[in-house]
Write a protein that holds these residues in place. Structure first.
Motif, PDB file in Angstrom:
ATOM      1  N   GLY A  10    -110.970  13.565  -7.026  1.00 35.87           N
ATOM      2  CA  GLY A  10    -109.515  13.730  -7.021  1.00 35.87           C
ATOM      3  C   GLY A  10    -109.262  15.217  -7.013  1.00 35.87           C
ATOM      4  N   VAL A  11    -108.201  15.659  -7.677  1.00 36.55           N
ATOM      5  CA  VAL A  11    -107.946  17.102  -7.761  1.00 36.55           C
ATOM      6  C   VAL A  11    -108.262  17.603  -9.172  1.00 36.55           C
ATOM      7  N   LEU A  12    -108.284  18.935  -9.296  1.00 36.56           N
ATOM      8  CA  LEU A  12    -108.824  19.557 -10.505  1.00 36.56           C
ATOM      9  C   LEU A  12    -108.161  19.119 -11.812  1.00 36.56           C
ATOM     10  N   VAL A  29     -98.782  14.670 -16.030  1.00 35.39           N
ATOM     11  CA  VAL A  29    -100.239  14.905 -16.049  1.00 35.39           C
ATOM     12  C   VAL A  29    -100.684  15.856 -14.940  1.00 35.39           C
ATOM     13  N   ASN A  30     -99.867  15.994 -13.913  1.00 36.50           N
ATOM     14  CA  ASN A  30    -100.176  16.956 -12.846  1.00 36.50           C
ATOM     15  C   ASN A  30     -99.848  18.361 -13.355  1.00 36.50           C
ATOM     16  N   SER A  31    -100.598  18.799 -14.348  1.00 37.26           N
ATOM     17  CA  SER A  31    -100.393  20.123 -14.947  1.00 37.26           C
ATOM     18  C   SER A  31    -101.759  20.606 -15.430  1.00 37.26           C
ATOM     19  N   ILE A  36    -100.108  13.747   4.083  1.00 37.68           N
ATOM     20  CA  ILE A  36    -101.534  13.879   3.769  1.00 37.68           C
ATOM     21  C   ILE A  36    -101.690  15.084   2.846  1.00 37.68           C
ATOM     22  N   CYS A  37    -102.311  14.872   1.694  1.00 34.23           N
ATOM     23  CA  CYS A  37    -102.514  15.979   0.752  1.00 34.23           C
ATOM     24  C   CYS A  37    -103.830  16.677   1.113  1.00 34.23           C
ATOM     25  N   LYS A  38    -103.724  17.910   1.575  1.00 34.59           N
ATOM     26  CA  LYS A  38    -104.918  18.658   2.013  1.00 34.59           C
ATOM     27  C   LYS A  38    -105.916  18.812   0.875  1.00 34.59           C
ATOM     28  N   ASN A  39    -105.413  18.971  -0.330  1.00 35.77           N
ATOM     29  CA  ASN A  39    -106.316  19.188  -1.460  1.00 35.77           C
ATOM     30  C   ASN A  39    -107.101  17.938  -1.803  1.00 35.77           C
ATOM     31  N   MET A  40    -106.429  16.796  -1.796  1.00 32.67           N
ATOM     32  CA  MET A  40    -107.131  15.537  -2.069  1.00 32.67           C
ATOM     33  C   MET A  40    -108.237  15.302  -1.038  1.00 32.67           C
ATOM     34  N   LYS A  41    -108.002  15.803   0.167  1.00 34.06           N
ATOM     35  CA  LYS A  41    -108.958  15.560   1.250  1.00 34.06           C
ATOM     36  C   LYS A  41    -110.073  16.614   1.276  1.00 34.06           C
ATOM     37  N   PRO A  85     -91.851   8.643  -6.907  1.00 25.68           N
ATOM     38  CA  PRO A  85     -90.783   9.441  -7.548  1.00 25.68           C
ATOM     39  C   PRO A  85     -90.893  10.949  -7.319  1.00 25.68           C
ATOM     40  N   GLU A  86     -92.017  11.434  -6.798  1.00 28.48           N
ATOM     41  CA  GLU A  86     -92.108  12.863  -6.462  1.00 28.48           C
ATOM     42  C   GLU A  86     -91.316  13.201  -5.197  1.00 28.48           C
ATOM     43  N   CYS A  87     -90.774  12.175  -4.520  1.00 31.76           N
ATOM     44  CA  CYS A  87     -89.951  12.435  -3.331  1.00 31.76           C
ATOM     45  C   CYS A  87     -88.566  12.927  -3.778  1.00 31.76           C
ATOM     46  N   HIS A 135     -92.424  21.269  -7.313  1.00 33.57           N
ATOM     47  CA  HIS A 135     -92.454  20.080  -6.441  1.00 33.57           C
ATOM     48  C   HIS A 135     -93.834  19.887  -5.809  1.00 33.57           C
ATOM     49  N   CYS A 136     -94.077  18.665  -5.370  1.00 29.47           N
ATOM     50  CA  CYS A 136     -95.316  18.349  -4.646  1.00 29.47           C
ATOM     51  C   CYS A 136     -95.072  18.646  -3.172  1.00 29.47           C
ATOM     52  N   VAL A 137     -95.927  19.487  -2.603  1.00 28.47           N
ATOM     53  CA  VAL A 137     -95.715  19.876  -1.204  1.00 28.47           C
ATOM     54  C   VAL A 137     -95.855  18.672  -0.260  1.00 28.47           C
ATOM     55  N   THR A 138     -96.649  17.706  -0.647  1.00 22.74           N
ATOM     56  CA  THR A 138     -96.848  16.538   0.223  1.00 22.74           C
ATOM     57  C   THR A 138     -95.617  15.632   0.191  1.00 22.74           C
ATOM     58  N   HIS A 139     -95.219  15.184  -0.993  1.00 24.00           N
ATOM     59  CA  HIS A 139     -94.085  14.251  -1.080  1.00 24.00           C
ATOM     60  C   HIS A 139     -92.764  14.904  -0.647  1.00 24.00           C
ATOM     61  N   SER A 140     -92.621  16.209  -0.909  1.00 22.96           N
ATOM     62  CA  SER A 140     -91.364  16.881  -0.547  1.00 22.96           C
ATOM     63  C   SER A 140     -91.209  17.019   0.971  1.00 22.96           C
ATOM     64  N   CYS A 145    -107.317  21.737  -5.666  1.00 25.89           N
ATOM     65  CA  CYS A 145    -106.358  21.962  -6.757  1.00 25.89           C
ATOM     66  C   CYS A 145    -105.058  21.236  -6.414  1.00 25.89           C
ATOM     67  N   CYS A 146    -104.081  21.326  -7.294  1.00 24.59           N
ATOM     68  CA  CYS A 146    -102.793  20.693  -7.022  1.00 24.59           C
ATOM     69  C   CYS A 146    -101.721  21.783  -7.073  1.00 24.59           C
ATOM     70  N   PRO A 147    -101.101  22.097  -5.934  1.00 30.71           N
ATOM     71  CA  PRO A 147    -100.077  23.147  -5.925  1.00 30.71           C
ATOM     72  C   PRO A 147     -98.919  22.846  -6.879  1.00 30.71           C
ATOM     73  N   LEU A 148     -98.650  21.560  -7.117  1.00 34.75           N
ATOM     74  CA  LEU A 148     -97.582  21.206  -8.068  1.00 34.75           C
ATOM     75  C   LEU A 148     -97.926  21.715  -9.473  1.00 34.75           C
ATOM     76  N   ALA A 149     -99.173  21.504  -9.910  1.00 37.84           N
ATOM     77  CA  ALA A 149     -99.593  21.944 -11.248  1.00 37.84           C
ATOM     78  C   ALA A 149     -99.411  23.455 -11.399  1.00 37.84           C
TER      79      ALA A 149
END
Ligand code: SF4
Length: 314
Positions: free
Chosen positions: A61-63, A114-116, A267-272, A205-207, A177-182, A86-90
């Protein structure tokens, strides 16, 4: 090496080396297929604590997810296939920012998604996920006897919570915000719906708010999975407003349903950044510090409290 052969090697090495593999729904299908447990962040947090009884736990997953697993399993080696996932949202929120908010609003509980980062969790009162955020905010505001909470880092999830509770949600920061959902706009969603008028729209809900309000259902990845699983026979077509990995899973598990991604770029680049090849390499180098995620014990001890509180309140 071809996919099936690689997967067999991974399964064999996993057994031989006392390893559990946890994978998030946003991982590619070939990784999902070799995982011992598949889920969303809450499900996997619980699994890491309750079922991952092996010396090594690989978290694909991510970090921040691997950090959470490490905090919950300080006696185990928690590994991530790619530390750059990593997760840009965190990254929108730091511990210093949380402390500044606490000074500005003394007496209010700090609720962090938890995304922190682990450092942010360590200065929080309770964590939440997208599936339990409403419940957690209601409970913690009652416990503190207040009608406002400090909430971060996802402003869209914070907005969703404020729409579904009587609690005033103060966002830390305003624009997390999450770059993917936004990436999914109301215009995109309307256009996908126009092409598929007989579909049911499920979004995360991140949309953003107008996307959530146009949807038929708003929920976590596990919530969306359950929605499709328990859907009526008359509901045959679904527009999925979250990362593509969930759509891939649903397409395999429910072949009689038609699944459409709300927008091709979800598509989340980090997850991939994780891959089967990386997991295979790790299994030969389990003690290599390139893979181990170890949260310093002083931070881990403090971060454990809001995570355990969340698990207790969920
Ligand atoms: Fe972070 Fe969004 Fe990617 Fe999830 S989908 S890891 S919240 S950037």
């Amino acid at each position: 090496m071809e996919k099936e052969k690689l997967q067999k090697e991974i399964r064999d090495l996993k057994e031989k080396n006392d390893v559990t593999i946890l994978a998030h729904y946003y991982q590619t299908l070939d990784i999902q297929e070799i995982a011992d447990y598949l889920g969303d962040s809450l499900g996997l947090s619980r699994t890491a604590k309750e079922k991952a009884n092996t010396k090594y736990v690989i978290f694909s997953g991510v970090l921040f997810m691997a950090e959470t697993a490490s905090i919950l399993n300080q006696d185990k080696h928690v590994l991530i296939p790619n530390k750059y996932a990593c997760c840009p949202l965190a990254d929108f929120l730091t511990a210093d920012k949380v402390i500044a908010f606490k000074r500005k609003y003394p007496g209010l509980p700090v609720v962090t998604y938890v995304n922190s980062t682990a450092a942010v969790k360590a200065v929080s009162d309770i964590c939440c996920t997208s599936s339990n955020s409403i419940n957690i905010v209601n409970k913690i505001s009652k416990e503190f006897g207040v009608d406002s909470v400090l909430f971060g880092p996802d402003s869209n999830l914070g907005d969703y919570v404020s729409q579904n509770t009587d609690v005033n949600v103060i966002k830390m920061p305003k624009n997390g915000h999450c770059v993917t959902h936004s990436r999914l706009s109301l215009k995109d969603l309307k256009s996908t719906k126009k092409e598929n008028p007989d579909s049911v729209i499920l979004v995360h809900p991140e949309c953003v708010r107008d996307v959530r309000e146009f949807a038929d259902y708003v929920g976590s990845t596990a919530g969306m999975y359950k929605y499709v699983k328990n859907s009526k026979d008359s509901e045959t077509k679904f527009i999925i407003g979250t990362e593509k990995g969930l759509l891939d899973r649903l397409s395999v598990d429910f072949p009689d349903k038609e699944l459409i991604l709300a927008k091709k770029s979800l598509i989340c680049k980090n997850m991939k950044k994780n891959s089967l090849e990386r997991i295979y390499d790790m299994l030969y180098n389990l003690d290599d510090e390139e893979y181990e995620v170890k949260v310093p014990s002083d931070i881990a001890e403090k971060a454990l409290l809001p995570i355990e509180k969340m698990l207790k309140y969920s």
